[in-house]
Design an enzyme around this catalytic site. Sequence first.
Site, PDB file in Angstrom:
ATOM      1  N   LYS A  44      32.911  -8.106-114.935  1.00 38.08           N
ATOM      2  CA  LYS A  44      32.475  -9.183-114.913  1.00 38.08           C
ATOM      3  C   LYS A  44      32.019  -9.948-113.412  1.00 38.08           C
ATOM      4  O   LYS A  44      31.009 -10.267-113.220  1.00 38.08           O
ATOM      5  CB  LYS A  44      33.202 -10.089-115.607  1.00 38.08           C
ATOM      6  CG  LYS A  44      32.729 -11.663-116.377  1.00 38.08           C
ATOM      7  CD  LYS A  44      33.667 -12.165-116.998  1.00 38.08           C
ATOM      8  CE  LYS A  44      33.722 -11.675-118.425  1.00 38.08           C
ATOM      9  NZ  LYS A  44      35.074 -12.154-119.211  1.00 38.08           N
ATOM     10  N   ARG A 114      38.564 -16.596-116.259  1.00 39.59           N
ATOM     11  CA  ARG A 114      37.807 -15.505-117.183  1.00 39.59           C
ATOM     12  C   ARG A 114      38.532 -14.163-116.648  1.00 39.59           C
ATOM     13  O   ARG A 114      38.550 -13.964-115.481  1.00 39.59           O
ATOM     14  CB  ARG A 114      36.532 -15.544-117.120  1.00 39.59           C
ATOM     15  CG  ARG A 114      35.629 -16.763-116.831  1.00 39.59           C
ATOM     16  CD  ARG A 114      34.174 -16.644-116.770  1.00 39.59           C
ATOM     17  NE  ARG A 114      33.632 -16.088-117.685  1.00 39.59           N
ATOM     18  CZ  ARG A 114      32.008 -15.617-117.313  1.00 39.59           C
ATOM     19  NH1 ARG A 114      31.587 -15.969-116.384  1.00 39.59           N
ATOM     20  NH2 ARG A 114      31.653 -14.968-118.273  1.00 39.59           N
ATOM     21  N   GLY A 123      40.285  -6.772-125.792  1.00 37.39           N
ATOM     22  CA  GLY A 123      42.033  -6.962-126.454  1.00 37.39           C
ATOM     23  C   GLY A 123      42.462  -7.951-125.657  1.00 37.39           C
ATOM     24  O   GLY A 123      43.660  -8.462-125.763  1.00 37.39           O
ATOM     25  N   MET A 125      42.735 -11.411-122.543  1.00 34.58           N
ATOM     26  CA  MET A 125      43.107 -12.728-122.672  1.00 34.58           C
ATOM     27  C   MET A 125      41.535 -13.688-122.706  1.00 34.58           C
ATOM     28  O   MET A 125      40.395 -13.255-122.503  1.00 34.58           O
ATOM     29  CB  MET A 125      43.543 -13.253-121.292  1.00 34.58           C
ATOM     30  CG  MET A 125      43.958 -14.716-121.584  1.00 34.58           C
ATOM     31  SD  MET A 125      44.111 -15.587-119.932  1.00 34.58           S
ATOM     32  CE  MET A 125      42.427 -16.068-119.576  1.00 34.58           C
ATOM     33  N   ARG A 358      25.859  -7.312-118.216  1.00 37.54           N
ATOM     34  CA  ARG A 358      26.418  -6.206-118.017  1.00 37.54           C
ATOM     35  C   ARG A 358      25.600  -5.163-118.892  1.00 37.54           C
ATOM     36  O   ARG A 358      24.778  -5.561-119.906  1.00 37.54           O
ATOM     37  CB  ARG A 358      27.662  -6.150-118.711  1.00 37.54           C
ATOM     38  CG  ARG A 358      27.836  -6.522-120.247  1.00 37.54           C
ATOM     39  CD  ARG A 358      29.251  -6.409-120.740  1.00 37.54           C
ATOM     40  NE  ARG A 358      29.320  -7.248-122.120  1.00 37.54           N
ATOM     41  CZ  ARG A 358      30.484  -7.595-122.464  1.00 37.54           C
ATOM     42  NH1 ARG A 358      31.470  -7.792-121.928  1.00 37.54           N
ATOM     43  NH2 ARG A 358      30.318  -8.198-123.769  1.00 37.54           N
ATOM     44  N   HIS A 476      33.023 -10.336-133.017  1.00 44.08           N
ATOM     45  CA  HIS A 476      34.153  -9.168-132.788  1.00 44.08           C
ATOM     46  C   HIS A 476      33.492  -8.007-133.602  1.00 44.08           C
ATOM     47  O   HIS A 476      33.691  -7.024-133.172  1.00 44.08           O
ATOM     48  CB  HIS A 476      35.401  -9.703-132.954  1.00 44.08           C
ATOM     49  CG  HIS A 476      36.522  -8.646-132.546  1.00 44.08           C
ATOM     50  ND1 HIS A 476      36.808  -7.767-133.564  1.00 44.08           N
ATOM     51  CD2 HIS A 476      36.795  -8.228-131.309  1.00 44.08           C
ATOM     52  CE1 HIS A 476      37.792  -7.136-132.987  1.00 44.08           C
ATOM     53  NE2 HIS A 476      37.758  -7.482-131.818  1.00 44.08           N
ATOM     54  N   SER A 808      37.535  35.094-122.645  1.00 47.65           N
ATOM     55  CA  SER A 808      37.364  33.918-123.251  1.00 47.65           C
ATOM     56  C   SER A 808      38.792  32.974-123.255  1.00 47.65           C
ATOM     57  O   SER A 808      39.789  33.770-124.027  1.00 47.65           O
ATOM     58  CB  SER A 808      36.854  33.992-124.704  1.00 47.65           C
ATOM     59  OG  SER A 808      36.604  32.774-125.382  1.00 47.65           O
ATOM     60  N   GLY A 810      41.203  30.887-124.814  1.00 47.23           N
ATOM     61  CA  GLY A 810      41.797  30.404-125.985  1.00 47.23           C
ATOM     62  C   GLY A 810      42.714  29.234-125.548  1.00 47.23           C
ATOM     63  O   GLY A 810      44.082  29.319-125.612  1.00 47.23           O
ATOM     64  N   ASN A 812      43.661  26.463-126.768  1.00 49.55           N
ATOM     65  CA  ASN A 812      44.624  25.849-127.703  1.00 49.55           C
ATOM     66  C   ASN A 812      45.711  26.586-127.666  1.00 49.55           C
ATOM     67  O   ASN A 812      46.956  26.025-127.515  1.00 49.55           O
ATOM     68  CB  ASN A 812      44.212  26.062-129.449  1.00 49.55           C
ATOM     69  CG  ASN A 812      42.676  25.288-129.649  1.00 49.55           C
ATOM     70  OD1 ASN A 812      42.603  24.417-128.832  1.00 49.55           O
ATOM     71  ND2 ASN A 812      42.115  25.662-130.598  1.00 49.55           N
ATOM     72  N   CYS A 875      36.945  29.158-125.744  1.00 49.86           N
ATOM     73  CA  CYS A 875      36.544  28.913-127.083  1.00 49.86           C
ATOM     74  C   CYS A 875      37.565  27.864-127.999  1.00 49.86           C
ATOM     75  O   CYS A 875      37.687  27.796-129.080  1.00 49.86           O
ATOM     76  CB  CYS A 875      36.562  30.141-127.876  1.00 49.86           C
ATOM     77  SG  CYS A 875      37.990  31.077-127.768  1.00 49.86           S
ATOM     78  N   TYR A 895      30.111  29.741-120.085  1.00 53.84           N
ATOM     79  CA  TYR A 895      30.070  28.846-121.207  1.00 53.84           C
ATOM     80  C   TYR A 895      31.138  28.451-121.908  1.00 53.84           C
ATOM     81  O   TYR A 895      32.201  28.727-121.682  1.00 53.84           O
ATOM     82  CB  TYR A 895      29.240  29.762-122.300  1.00 53.84           C
ATOM     83  CG  TYR A 895      30.077  30.756-122.943  1.00 53.84           C
ATOM     84  CD1 TYR A 895      30.866  30.473-124.013  1.00 53.84           C
ATOM     85  CD2 TYR A 895      30.176  32.300-122.519  1.00 53.84           C
ATOM     86  CE1 TYR A 895      31.703  31.513-124.724  1.00 53.84           C
ATOM     87  CE2 TYR A 895      31.136  33.120-122.973  1.00 53.84           C
ATOM     88  CZ  TYR A 895      31.748  32.809-124.128  1.00 53.84           C
ATOM     89  OH  TYR A 895      32.735  33.779-124.718  1.00 53.84           O
TER      90      TYR A 895
END
Length: 921
Positions: A44, A114, A123, A125, A358, A476, A808, A810, A812, A875, A895
């Site tokens: 702002k 402000r 969220g 003031m 904005r 809102h 590759s 992994g 996870n 991957c 990739y």
Amino acid sequence: MANKRRTTPVRKGRPTSKSSKHLYFFGNGRAEGNRTMRDLLGGKGAGLAEMTNAKLPVPPGFTIATTVCTLYYEHKGKLPSAIEQEMRVHLKKLEAATRATFGSATNPLLVSVRSGAKFSMPGMMDTILNLGLNDTTVEGLKKQTSNGRFAYDSYRRFIQMFGNVVLEIGKNAFEHELEAVKRERGVKQDPDLDEAALREVVTRYKRVVQTHAKRGFPQDPLEQLGLARDAVFRSWQNPRAKEYRRIYDIPDHIGTAVNVQAMVFGNTGDRSGTGVGFTRNPATGAKEFYGEFLINAQGEDVVAGIRTPKPIAELQTLMPATYKQLRDITTRLERHYKDVQDFEFTIQDGHLFMLQTRNGKRTGYAAVVIATDLVAEKLISPKQAVLQVDPEALTQLLAPIFDPKAWAAMPVATKGLPASPGAASGQVVFTADDAVEWTRQGKKVMLVRKETVPDDIHGMFVAQGILTATGGMTSHAAVVGRQMGKPSVVGAGALDVNEHGKTLQIGKGISLKEGDWLSFDGLTGEVKVGQVATKASEILQVAHGELKGQKSDIFRRFNQLLTWADSFRRLGVRANADQPDQAEIAYGFGANGIGLCRTEHMFFGEGRIAIVQRMILADNEADRRAALNDLLPLQRSDFYGVFKAMRGLPVTIRTIDPPLHEFLPKREELMVDIARMEATGRNGHELEEKRALLKRVEQLHEFNPMLGHRGVRLGITYPEITEMQTRAILEAACQLTKEGGKAVPEIMIPLVGDVRELRNQNAIVRRVADEVMKDRGVKVKYLVGTMIEVPRGSIMADEIAQEAEFFSFGTNDLTQLTYGFSRDDFGKFLNSYREHKILERDPFVSLDIEGVGKLVDMGTRKGRATRPDLKIGVCGEHGGDPPSIAFFDEVGLDYVSCGPFRIPVARLAAAQAALREKETD
Ligand code: ADP
Ligand code: MG
Ligand code: MG
């Protein structure tokens, strides 16, 4: 460099709280700040400074920088005296600029306070207006304007806002008194209250303050200002603001700025008013001036939904010159910022003032329309268009729509404002908490509220759609709904929502209760009672080949944007797809190949699991081979389908990975079955089978299956599985090649931590591949590589690369094993980790760049040291996460691979990564 990058790029170049300038003035055509200073001034403050410099009519003021917020917390809520001093200096400057004096009995300066962080945050003031008023200055304002009604209206608003926001007195306490005065005087609308009535309201409000805050309303303007400023800083840490930051990944440490700005008044009479607007339609992207205003109103009246605002077009009839000036200014702003502007304005006695501008939030749909339009209008380049669209927004374009026939067949119950597009169908709930609870139980909910408030954000997040009774297109619910990409219909006036009784009336005829089904179309605003089947969006229809791409405007734009993206990106984007139909979608979305085809997913198809179980139950090699022989043709035809769908693009196929017990029934279930059979006296063949199964299940039981007999370890103990899978892959490839097609298989061995594991499997793969190719008389180019997903794999990557033609990552499993967090149990403590700021985000969603990222970086370097042309991809889930993609681009992977529906996101994110990297070089 990989490791210098942070998950939160905002930290870069962040000013420290030690620099000596903390306040920035703007006014009379000159500002100390500008648009580039959002870190310091907030969005702002930077916008106000930029507009001031552009000589637009902006009331003067000053911005207290975000660094002061940090200081406020460092000093436990008390600011250093140097800053208080700087405040007084700036206040003097503001007095000079406005020729008014703070606290003056004849010519009082009034200001707004402000909040404004770098990222807009609903969220935080609420703004306080008319600060500086007290029992004396209100009389000064009255004399000065000869408008007692206006002066007391301003004063009562101020007490109300200040009481609520700073002294934390509930809004109801004030509303109650206002309603009472209106009732006593027989008045319906706020503007109809006269001076005497408003004086009465002020007296009552002061009593409310005395009772609730146990103090009189502060009369000293300087005290008012200090208290308001500190309340803004405190609001940075309120639960709503924290929740908002959590959802949108906004870092906690950046703090908020405070803007103190001279007041202008939209409530002086019928030649005054206030409004908000967009330079284009934020829901559809259409190029139309868009907004709402209220005559004789102030501040938040428009967004609060208390009075229903008028469409901005009516301003043209009421005040043509002011309307034209507003159009000119906002068009200039759009050209200046090269993006849609979301602006706020106030008209005081016919004079226009700009209060905010904005880049406008928009739906994913609108984002694509606007970006492609701006390029067509030559306002931005394709490169800027690619940078302008948030990759995540593209997922909204894939969101379901109603089956038009089913939808048309239902009567319209009512219509509201189409705030955010998309089809929503769900069971009605009336509170955000219920929405969360019902969703947890696996239900689809529609959140129905009179109006939403920032406290509802968690419920809005999980709901299928948001429906409100009051409020306009900038309320809102509308703003947040659009940003979340959540279908929303607002201001459906026929709704009578009883949130306590959990019932809903639509007009006279329809009554619903909690749990009833309701549907709406966020693009038209139509609301209907009942459940409606949803169907694929136009983009998905094109991907499925059900609709011609050229026939769909949105598909053409979507495709255009992604084609531009492809011209900038360096990273390939592949898909994780296990079946031919998924591969088709992946190809349709522009995948450059398959990065992960999980062969075991094929084992769950029709009639297959029984064969797989036979293989597992076999206690000798001959029986196991017999079962594998039955599996061979099934896998072969799946691989053939995937190769064919990918039309000669590479397909990475992983050999069997999960522990075998995943294919068998659960131990507990078997025990119950057996007990039941024994109890009913049934025995014979079936019981014997179950007992044998239970015995094998118990043999296979593992204490830590994820660290147990899985991945390459299975291939080593049961080489015949690797053999069968290699045979299926190569036979399918040979078949397609013979038919004139092309297949590029990449055989990937999972969970390798030692080069000898891979050497063992590599030998099997190559032997079988040679056999098949000789047998079929066809040559197929294929690669053998490995997944890097145990930390040792990264550490020993130079050795492993001797056997691997590609890697590759992994990520996870790599995340699971690096942190030692079980993926399946992590949810139990993730939230406390977040609360204690140990983790800012879920490392299974967004790569832990500092830790796990080091292993990726190291594995890449070491692997390429041994084999410079080593092909490397990723991957894990992270392959579709934009911040992670930026990192993978930096590390120099070839990739990323992600789920088929994330491919558009990844294509765009990869382009942005490449473009941003160039910028910082
Ligand atoms: P938000 O971040 O919630 O939009 P703002 O600080 O923009 O809060 O304030 C909300 C509204 O208050 C503005 O749109 C404007 O109408 C009004 N307002 C703020 N400052 C002033 C001012 N100096 N004079 C008149 N109205 C103001
Ligand atoms: Mg607000
Ligand atoms: Mg605003």
